[in-house]
Design a protein around this motif. Structure first.
Motif, mmCIF file in Angstrom:
data_model
loop_
_atom_site.group_PDB
_atom_site.id
_atom_site.type_symbol
_atom_site.label_atom_id
_atom_site.label_comp_id
_atom_site.label_asym_id
_atom_site.label_seq_id
_atom_site.Cartn_x
_atom_site.Cartn_y
_atom_site.Cartn_z
ATOM 1 N N SER A 1 -9.209 -0.261 2.332
ATOM 2 C CA SER A 1 -8.216 -1.339 2.343
ATOM 3 C C SER A 1 -7.306 -1.306 1.129
ATOM 4 N N GLY A 2 -7.718 -0.596 0.086
ATOM 5 C CA GLY A 2 -6.911 -0.451 -1.121
ATOM 6 C C GLY A 2 -7.324 0.811 -1.841
ATOM 7 N N VAL A 3 -6.373 1.438 -2.552
ATOM 8 C CA VAL A 3 -6.693 2.700 -3.213
ATOM 9 C C VAL A 3 -5.721 2.910 -4.366
ATOM 10 N N GLY A 4 -6.198 3.598 -5.412
ATOM 11 C CA GLY A 4 -5.289 3.886 -6.508
ATOM 12 C C GLY A 4 -5.990 4.378 -7.755
ATOM 13 N N PHE A 5 -5.226 4.350 -8.846
ATOM 14 C CA PHE A 5 -5.692 4.769 -10.161
ATOM 15 C C PHE A 5 -5.547 3.599 -11.123
ATOM 16 N N VAL A 6 -6.604 3.356 -11.912
ATOM 17 C CA VAL A 6 -6.599 2.286 -12.912
ATOM 18 C C VAL A 6 -6.704 2.951 -14.282
ATOM 19 N N ALA A 7 -5.664 2.785 -15.079
ATOM 20 C CA ALA A 7 -5.570 3.490 -16.355
ATOM 21 C C ALA A 7 -6.451 2.851 -17.420
ATOM 22 N N ALA A 8 -7.030 3.685 -18.252
ATOM 23 C CA ALA A 8 -7.745 3.191 -19.422
ATOM 24 C C ALA A 8 -6.734 2.564 -20.383
ATOM 25 N N VAL B 1 -20.662 2.597 -6.819
ATOM 26 C CA VAL B 1 -20.324 1.558 -5.852
ATOM 27 C C VAL B 1 -20.504 0.224 -6.553
ATOM 28 N N ALA B 2 -19.447 -0.561 -6.652
ATOM 29 C CA ALA B 2 -19.499 -1.870 -7.295
ATOM 30 C C ALA B 2 -19.395 -2.961 -6.238
ATOM 31 N N GLY B 3 -20.189 -4.016 -6.427
ATOM 32 C CA GLY B 3 -20.141 -5.137 -5.501
ATOM 33 C C GLY B 3 -21.335 -5.151 -4.564
ATOM 34 N N CYS C 1 -7.471 -8.271 -6.467
ATOM 35 C CA CYS C 1 -6.634 -7.578 -5.486
ATOM 36 C C CYS C 1 -6.418 -8.336 -4.176
ATOM 37 N N SER C 2 -7.494 -8.854 -3.578
ATOM 38 C CA SER C 2 -7.379 -9.285 -2.187
ATOM 39 C C SER C 2 -7.970 -10.651 -1.875
ATOM 40 N N ASP C 3 -8.769 -11.224 -2.779
ATOM 41 C CA ASP C 3 -9.538 -12.440 -2.506
ATOM 42 C C ASP C 3 -10.535 -12.245 -1.374
ATOM 43 N N GLU C 4 -10.850 -11.004 -1.054
ATOM 44 C CA GLU C 4 -11.830 -10.665 -0.017
ATOM 45 C C GLU C 4 -13.150 -10.284 -0.670
ATOM 46 N N TYR C 5 -14.247 -10.514 0.044
ATOM 47 C CA TYR C 5 -15.545 -10.002 -0.370
ATOM 48 C C TYR C 5 -15.516 -8.495 -0.150
ATOM 49 N N SER C 6 -15.707 -7.721 -1.203
ATOM 50 C CA SER C 6 -15.408 -6.294 -1.148
ATOM 51 C C SER C 6 -16.450 -5.447 -1.867
ATOM 52 N N LEU C 7 -16.414 -4.161 -1.553
ATOM 53 C CA LEU C 7 -17.043 -3.112 -2.338
ATOM 54 C C LEU C 7 -15.922 -2.274 -2.942
ATOM 55 N N THR C 8 -16.125 -1.782 -4.152
ATOM 56 C CA THR C 8 -15.177 -0.849 -4.745
ATOM 57 C C THR C 8 -15.915 0.430 -5.103
ATOM 58 N N LEU C 9 -15.433 1.544 -4.605
ATOM 59 C CA LEU C 9 -15.992 2.861 -4.881
ATOM 60 C C LEU C 9 -15.082 3.534 -5.898
ATOM 61 N N SER C 10 -15.667 4.100 -6.944
ATOM 62 C CA SER C 10 -14.842 4.648 -8.014
ATOM 63 C C SER C 10 -15.503 5.846 -8.669
ATOM 64 N N GLU C 11 -14.682 6.630 -9.371
ATOM 65 C CA GLU C 11 -15.204 7.725 -10.174
ATOM 66 C C GLU C 11 -14.245 7.981 -11.332
ATOM 67 N N PRO C 12 -14.749 8.597 -12.408
ATOM 68 C CA PRO C 12 -13.920 8.735 -13.610
ATOM 69 C C PRO C 12 -12.816 9.776 -13.442
ATOM 70 N N VAL C 13 -11.683 9.485 -14.075
ATOM 71 C CA VAL C 13 -10.576 10.430 -14.201
ATOM 72 C C VAL C 13 -10.573 10.910 -15.645
ATOM 73 N N ASP D 1 -11.066 0.374 -2.303
ATOM 74 C CA ASP D 1 -11.720 -0.861 -1.868
ATOM 75 C C ASP D 1 -12.107 -0.773 -0.403
ATOM 76 N N VAL D 2 -13.264 -1.365 -0.085
ATOM 77 C CA VAL D 2 -13.732 -1.510 1.292
ATOM 78 C C VAL D 2 -14.107 -2.970 1.489
ATOM 79 N N TYR D 3 -13.496 -3.634 2.443
ATOM 80 C CA TYR D 3 -13.888 -5.008 2.718
ATOM 81 C C TYR D 3 -15.324 -5.032 3.213
ATOM 82 N N LEU D 4 -16.112 -5.968 2.701
ATOM 83 C CA LEU D 4 -17.525 -6.023 3.064
ATOM 84 C C LEU D 4 -17.705 -6.209 4.568
ATOM 85 N N ARG D 5 -16.848 -6.990 5.200
ATOM 86 C CA ARG D 5 -16.993 -7.217 6.640
ATOM 87 C C ARG D 5 -16.849 -5.909 7.426
#
Length: 253
Positions: A77-84, A140-142, A149-161, A174-178
């Motif tokens: 449902s969402g994707v991107g890069f989050v800078a340090a 896996v967070a959540g 981001c969304s006000d949704e109950y979510s999981l966020t999958l991430s890895e280091p850059v 992001d993956v919506y929990l539903r």
């Protein structure tokens, strides 16, 4: 009581099959994260090779790929890069983040990250950022309510850059929990005992057990250690089966 690996009663065909299916469901999302990481590392590498530090404008080059991920991968449902913090020269913090709407539109996440005005300016304490930064591994967070981001109950999958061996931020999706529960609950209900899934911190990601609701914490062993061992185990009467390839543990009580 510590967890013990192995055991003749653990890792039955059904349990390992369910754990593998759960891993497969999330592996497609992690492939999106990995592709985003590779593209970001390549982009940052080109900028550094030019003899300068990156800016937020440089990250616009990621957008075609991020848009494509949102149209191809159903669970994302969402994707991107989050800078340090401190990576970019023109802003103290930045999310190059894109989301899909209910009607299929792709739009950017626009946030005020001014530390003097925004409660969300310091995202470095969130598990989706901190776990990859601190462990060097994907996470896996959540689930959690994603107020950022969304006000949704979510999981966020991430890895280091990384850039030149140093931590530069995280690639994430992001993956919506539903949506995740729709994918995995039929699998959990095939098991002979009540079952749920937990992340490395023991937080329940999905559950077919009313005694362990999604979002709650499971008391148990060091689930991160169990994931590193990558072998089924037991703890206080629970069966613990790591999901192959992804940082979730199948818990049967």
């Amino acid at each position: 009581m510590g967890w013990s690996p192995g055991g003749a009663t653990l890792g039955t065909d059904t349990e390992t099959w369910v754990a593998a299916q759960v891993g497969g469901a999330l592996e497609a999302v992690f492939e999106t994260v990995a592709t985003t990481r590779t593209a970001t590392e390549a982009l940052l590498g080109r900028v550094v090779a030019e003899g300068r530090r990156p800016t937020s404008a440089d990250l616009a080059a990621l957008r075609p790929g991020l848009h494509a991920h949102l149209t191809r991968e159903q669970l994302v449902s969402g994707v991107g890069f989050v800078a340090a913090p401190g990576l970019l020269t023109d802003v103290p913090a930045w999310l190059e983040w894109w989301q899909s709407t209910a009607d299929g539109e792709v739009r950017p996440l626009l946030l005020d990250l001014d530390p003097g005005q925004s409660a969300y300016s310091d995202y470095t304490h969130w598990d989706w950022f901190a776990l990859p930064r601190d462990t060097g591994r994907r996470a896996v967070a959540g689930p959690y309510v994603d107020y950022l981001c969304s006000d949704e109950y979510s999981l966020t999958l991430s890895e280091p850059v990384r850039i030149r061996g140093g931590f530069a931020g995280v690639a994430a999706a992001d993956v919506y929990l539903r949506h995740f529960e729709t994918a995995v609950l039929p699998l959990l209900r095939r098991l002979p005992r009540p079952a749920h899934l937990v992340n490395a911190r023991g937080r329940v990601a999905a559950s077919a057990d009313p005694a362990h609701l999604a979002g709650s914490l499971t008391k148990g062993p060091d689930f991160g250690e169990l994931l590193s061992a990558a072998r089924p185990g037991a703890y206080d009467g629970m069966r613990l089966v790591p999901c192959r390839g992804v940082p979730l543990v199948l818990v049967l009580v």
